[in-house]
Scaffold this active site. Structure first.
Site, PDB file in Angstrom:
ATOM      1  N   TYR A  65       0.823  -1.219   0.000  1.00  0.00           N
ATOM      2  CA  TYR A  65       0.000   0.000   0.000  1.00  0.00           C
ATOM      3  C   TYR A  65       0.849   1.259   0.000  1.00  0.00           C
ATOM      4  O   TYR A  65       0.486   2.280  -0.573  1.00  0.00           O
ATOM      5  CB  TYR A  65      -0.861   0.023   1.264  1.00  0.00           C
ATOM      6  CG  TYR A  65      -2.040  -0.892   1.245  1.00  0.00           C
ATOM      7  CD1 TYR A  65      -2.156  -1.929   2.156  1.00  0.00           C
ATOM      8  CD2 TYR A  65      -3.055  -0.730   0.308  1.00  0.00           C
ATOM      9  CE1 TYR A  65      -3.247  -2.770   2.141  1.00  0.00           C
ATOM     10  CE2 TYR A  65      -4.157  -1.579   0.292  1.00  0.00           C
ATOM     11  CZ  TYR A  65      -4.241  -2.588   1.203  1.00  0.00           C
ATOM     12  OH  TYR A  65      -5.317  -3.437   1.201  1.00  0.00           O
ATOM     13  N   SER A 119      -1.625  -6.327  -7.271  1.00  0.00           N
ATOM     14  CA  SER A 119      -1.642  -5.218  -6.300  1.00  0.00           C
ATOM     15  C   SER A 119      -2.258  -5.654  -4.992  1.00  0.00           C
ATOM     16  O   SER A 119      -3.102  -6.562  -4.964  1.00  0.00           O
ATOM     17  CB  SER A 119      -2.491  -4.070  -6.866  1.00  0.00           C
ATOM     18  OG  SER A 119      -3.871  -4.350  -6.669  1.00  0.00           O
ATOM     19  N   ASP A 120      -1.862  -5.011  -3.909  1.00  0.00           N
ATOM     20  CA  ASP A 120      -2.633  -5.207  -2.693  1.00  0.00           C
ATOM     21  C   ASP A 120      -4.024  -4.632  -2.966  1.00  0.00           C
ATOM     22  O   ASP A 120      -4.225  -3.862  -3.911  1.00  0.00           O
ATOM     23  CB  ASP A 120      -1.945  -4.530  -1.492  1.00  0.00           C
ATOM     24  CG  ASP A 120      -2.383  -5.168  -0.181  1.00  0.00           C
ATOM     25  OD1 ASP A 120      -1.631  -5.069   0.801  1.00  0.00           O
ATOM     26  OD2 ASP A 120      -3.472  -5.777  -0.151  1.00  0.00           O
ATOM     27  N   TRP A 121      -4.951  -4.974  -2.120  1.00  0.00           N
ATOM     28  CA  TRP A 121      -6.356  -4.662  -2.406  1.00  0.00           C
ATOM     29  C   TRP A 121      -6.616  -3.156  -2.301  1.00  0.00           C
ATOM     30  O   TRP A 121      -6.390  -2.564  -1.253  1.00  0.00           O
ATOM     31  CB  TRP A 121      -7.253  -5.481  -1.492  1.00  0.00           C
ATOM     32  CG  TRP A 121      -7.662  -6.829  -2.054  1.00  0.00           C
ATOM     33  CD1 TRP A 121      -8.932  -7.336  -2.150  1.00  0.00           C
ATOM     34  CD2 TRP A 121      -6.809  -7.833  -2.634  1.00  0.00           C
ATOM     35  NE1 TRP A 121      -8.927  -8.588  -2.725  1.00  0.00           N
ATOM     36  CE2 TRP A 121      -7.641  -8.917  -3.035  1.00  0.00           C
ATOM     37  CE3 TRP A 121      -5.442  -7.948  -2.869  1.00  0.00           C
ATOM     38  CZ2 TRP A 121      -7.157 -10.064  -3.653  1.00  0.00           C
ATOM     39  CZ3 TRP A 121      -4.958  -9.095  -3.495  1.00  0.00           C
ATOM     40  CH2 TRP A 121      -5.796 -10.135  -3.872  1.00  0.00           C
ATOM     41  N   ALA A 137      -4.862  -0.967  -3.733  1.00  0.00           N
ATOM     42  CA  ALA A 137      -3.572  -0.262  -3.588  1.00  0.00           C
ATOM     43  C   ALA A 137      -3.155   0.427  -4.883  1.00  0.00           C
ATOM     44  O   ALA A 137      -2.150   1.139  -4.903  1.00  0.00           O
ATOM     45  CB  ALA A 137      -2.490  -1.250  -3.162  1.00  0.00           C
TER      46      ALA A 137
END
Ligand code: GLC
Length: 690
Positions: free
Chosen positions: A209, A240-242, A244
């Protein structure tokens, strides 16, 4: 049987052929998720949807939210010990076994990728996710990260090594920028990711993030394309992170292949097809920009298709075998920090009454909080474990739940006096305290090292009353222990997973000899930590002014005397080290073979994680006093000796030169130290390298 290289080449070729048959619309749908945890298929071409679920401490059955997966809401899976616990085992084979078990359960719950391991370096013990990560040392995190990824992927299930990179705090993680110099970035914060990419060929990495040097991780072309792909040879994808992702064109050009979660779960996704079309037509995004990502996504989908074919029909969740692996991981992770006068192991046949006191004696305390949460079929608490392990005629006085200080007079709480009475009556006291997911969790940092509530005050009183008091702590990393000098026995239980209570009881009663060693320094106070002061919600940049000097590297360079040092862990037996052999000189670029002998000089069989550190005696740039560059965990019967061989990789003599932008070996003298911890060096020799 094709070898891995040939198989990968075939998949890449097949992916290319499929890409050439796709419409632009289909390609755009490949680089953004569909639902919360899956991607878009291209059914007409046989490209499956990729399904993911969280780890890294077992399978979080969140796939239930994914269309087409028939997963009952209450599907239970095996809860393994936390990352800091796995790291404290110092046992590559065991982590490989645990991850392979997680791989089978990932498949059994309908997913292709398990979102783990987390290998961010524990720079500050207050970071809310230290429980998930593999400690403060890049080499230890890298070695165990390789074991985890190889174990998981051996089952045809992909990993997602996270969070790339410099995610070392949780407060304001979606805005904060990690301001880190190039040497620290390379030698400390990227080292584990690099080792995993080069040695374990991970299917995916997960950009974090946070920002690094002001640029969001999902827009970091330098880290993703230049370093991971061009320098390290990373062949997988960046997921990607959620939520992010913070841009459309930049994140695509930077090489962030997949935006998650998908369109059905994120109405603010950047990669909405209409928006991407506009960008392609109006704003200079090229079809080729999409193709570069889309072909990698197709290749991943084909890997998942192959992985599904590998699955055994008998792969189930929460099997007794997986529980046994979780138990052995827990038992090998627990660290005997102190054991004066051999208070431990408890002698069950002389114990008539044991008082079990504290907030964690019977609560479900398997892990910290957040996306790594797992729903196991059962949890063995310390109370349940001790009840199983102790003889029926041994009475257990359980006074649980004491934590919240009632106002400023905890002694007014009825549980307080009940606890003291129990301690008075008992032959021994086991205090189970520390934290829980209410205090250590993703998305938040601890405010300090203090134990919550009135635990310290209660412990002081228990120690007044009962000299046979054993302190057991559930925590992801360092905690302040103002009573440490008074307590004669202290056990770090980490977050031990669903069988934690059984593992703890077996350690306390001596059924198993403890062999865990700290994966991170335990400080006397937070001011002793190099990351102090920690960022606050008002912070926007976190300056990594400590550079390379993190954890024991900081403590040794700055003369900080830790409460318990990195790599520390006692046993119910003792080990002697002798006969360190290594060449007096080796040419540059050659590995260094180190051999030494360890003997079990005590009465009990035991395991020892022998550690090998390297110190550069003549470097023109500042370097830590010494750095872990090898370890082996060995099992020895009483009186038994084993010769241990450790190979130091040539690259591990180098430092990263920020001017040459490359790893550099300065020929010269190096000190090789072998010992039971970073502060308990038993053997030392020198070697001239280059
Ligand atoms: C979370 C976490 C990440 C996890 C993902 C999916 O916010 O940062 O570790 O895998 O979202 O739940």
């Amino acid at each position: 049987m094709k070898n891995t290289q040939e198989a990968c080449r075939d998949l890449a070729q097949e992916a290319r052929v499929l890409l050439d048959q796709m419409t632009r619309e289909e390609k755009i749908h490949l680089i953004v998720g569909r639902g919360s945890f899956d991607t878009h298929p291209v059914e007409r071409l046989g490209v499956p949807s990729i399904r993911m679920t969280d780890g890294p401490l077992g399978v979080r059955v969140c796939a239930a939210g994914v269309e087409g997966i028939d997963v009952e809401e209450d599907r239970h899976t095996t809860a393994f010990p936390s990352g800091s616990a796995m790291a404290a085992t110092w046992n590559r084979e065991l982590i490989h076994e645990a991850a392979a078990a997680m791989g089978r359960e990932t498949r059994a719950t309908g997913s292709d990728i398990l979102l783990g391991p987390g290998v961010n370096i524990v720079r500050s013990p207050l970071c809310g996710r230290t429980f998930e990560y593999f400690g403060e040392d890049p080499y230890l995190a890298g070695e165990l990260g390789v074991a985890y990824v190889e174990g998981l992927q051996s089952q045809g299930v992909g990993c997602s090594v996270k969070h790339f990179a410099c995610n070392n705090y949780e407060v304001e993680r979606r805005r904060m920028s990690s301001e880190v110099d190039e040497r620290a970035l390379r030698e400390i914060y990227l080292y584990a990711f690099e080792k995993i990419v080069k040695e374990a060929d991970p299917w995916t990495l997960m950009p974090a993030y946070n920002r690094i040097r002001g640029v969001f991780a999902t827009d970091q072309e330098y880290l993703m394309n230049d370093i991971a792909r061009d320098e390290w040879g990373f062949r997988g994808i960046f997921v990607s992170d959620w939520t992010a992702v913070h841009s459309l064109v930049d994140s695509i050009r930077a090489g962030c292949d997949l935006e998650m979660p998908g369109l059905q779960a994120n109405d603010r996704a950047y990669r909405r097809p209409a928006l991407v079309q506009d960008q392609l037509l109006e704003w200079g995004l090229e079809d080729e920009d999409i193709d570069v990502l889309a072909v990698r996504m197709i290749e991943l989908a084909l890997k998942c298709r192959e992985g599904r074919a590998m699955a055994g029909a008998d792969w189930k969740v929460a099997t007794p075998e997986a529980a046994e692996t979780s138990y052995r991981t827990a038992v090998e992770s627990m660290v005997l920090l102190k054991n004066e006068d051999n208070v431990l192991p408890l002698q069950p046949d002389t114990l008539k009454t044991v008082a079990l006191i504290g907030p964690n004696i019977d609560t479900e305390n398997m892990s910290g909080g957040g996306s790594s949460t797992v729903l196991p079929p059962y949890y063995i608490s310390p109370l349940k474990g001790l009840r199983e392990a102790l003889p029926d005629d041994c009475e257990i006085l359980a006074v649980e739940g004491y934590e919240a200080a009632s106002g400023d007079r905890p002694e007014d709480d009825p549980r307080w006096s009940k606890a003291l009475e129990a301690a008075q009556r008992a032959d021994a006291v086991v205090f189970c305290g520390g934290y829980s997911d209410a205090y250590e969790s993703e998305g938040m940092d601890r405010p300090d090292l203090q134990l919550p509530g009135a635990q310290n005050a209660l412990l002081e009183r228990l120690l007044d009353i009962q000299e046979n008091t054993v302190v057991v702590l559930h925590t992801g990393s360092s905690v302040a222990m103002p009573w440490a000098d008074r307590a004669r026995a202290i056990v770090l239980a980490h977050y031990p997973g669903m069988c934690g209570g059984r593992a703890l009881a077996d350690i306390l009663t001596g059924a198993v000899n403890p062999s865990g060693k700290l994966s991170a320094t335990f400080y006397r106070s937070i001011e002793d930590c190099s990351a102090w002061p920690i960022p606050t919600p008002a912070t926007r940049e976190v300056w990594y002014g400590d550079g390379l000097f993190v954890g024991y590297r900081h403590a040794e360079a700055r003369g900080v005397d830790p409460l318990f040092p990195f790599g520390h862990g006692l046993s119910y037996t003792t080990f002697a080290y002798r006969d360190l052999e290594l060449p007096e000189a080796i040419p540059a670029g050659e590995p260094l073979q180190v051999r030494f002998t360890v003997t079990n000089t005590g009465e009990a069989a035991g395991m020892e994680a022998a550690q090998v550190y390297v110190g550069d005696c003549e470097c023109s740039l500042p370097r830590p006093v010494k750095e872990l560059k090898g370890f082996e965990k060995i099992e020895l019967a009483p009186g038994e000796s084993k010769t241990v061989s450790v190979t130091i990789d040539p690259r591990d003599f180098c430092f990263y030169d920020p001017v040459q932008m490359d790893w550099v070996l300065e020929p010269g003298l190096f000190e090789i130290s072998v010992g039971a911890s970073s502060a308990d060096i038993r053997l030392t020799r020198h070697c001239r390298v280059g």
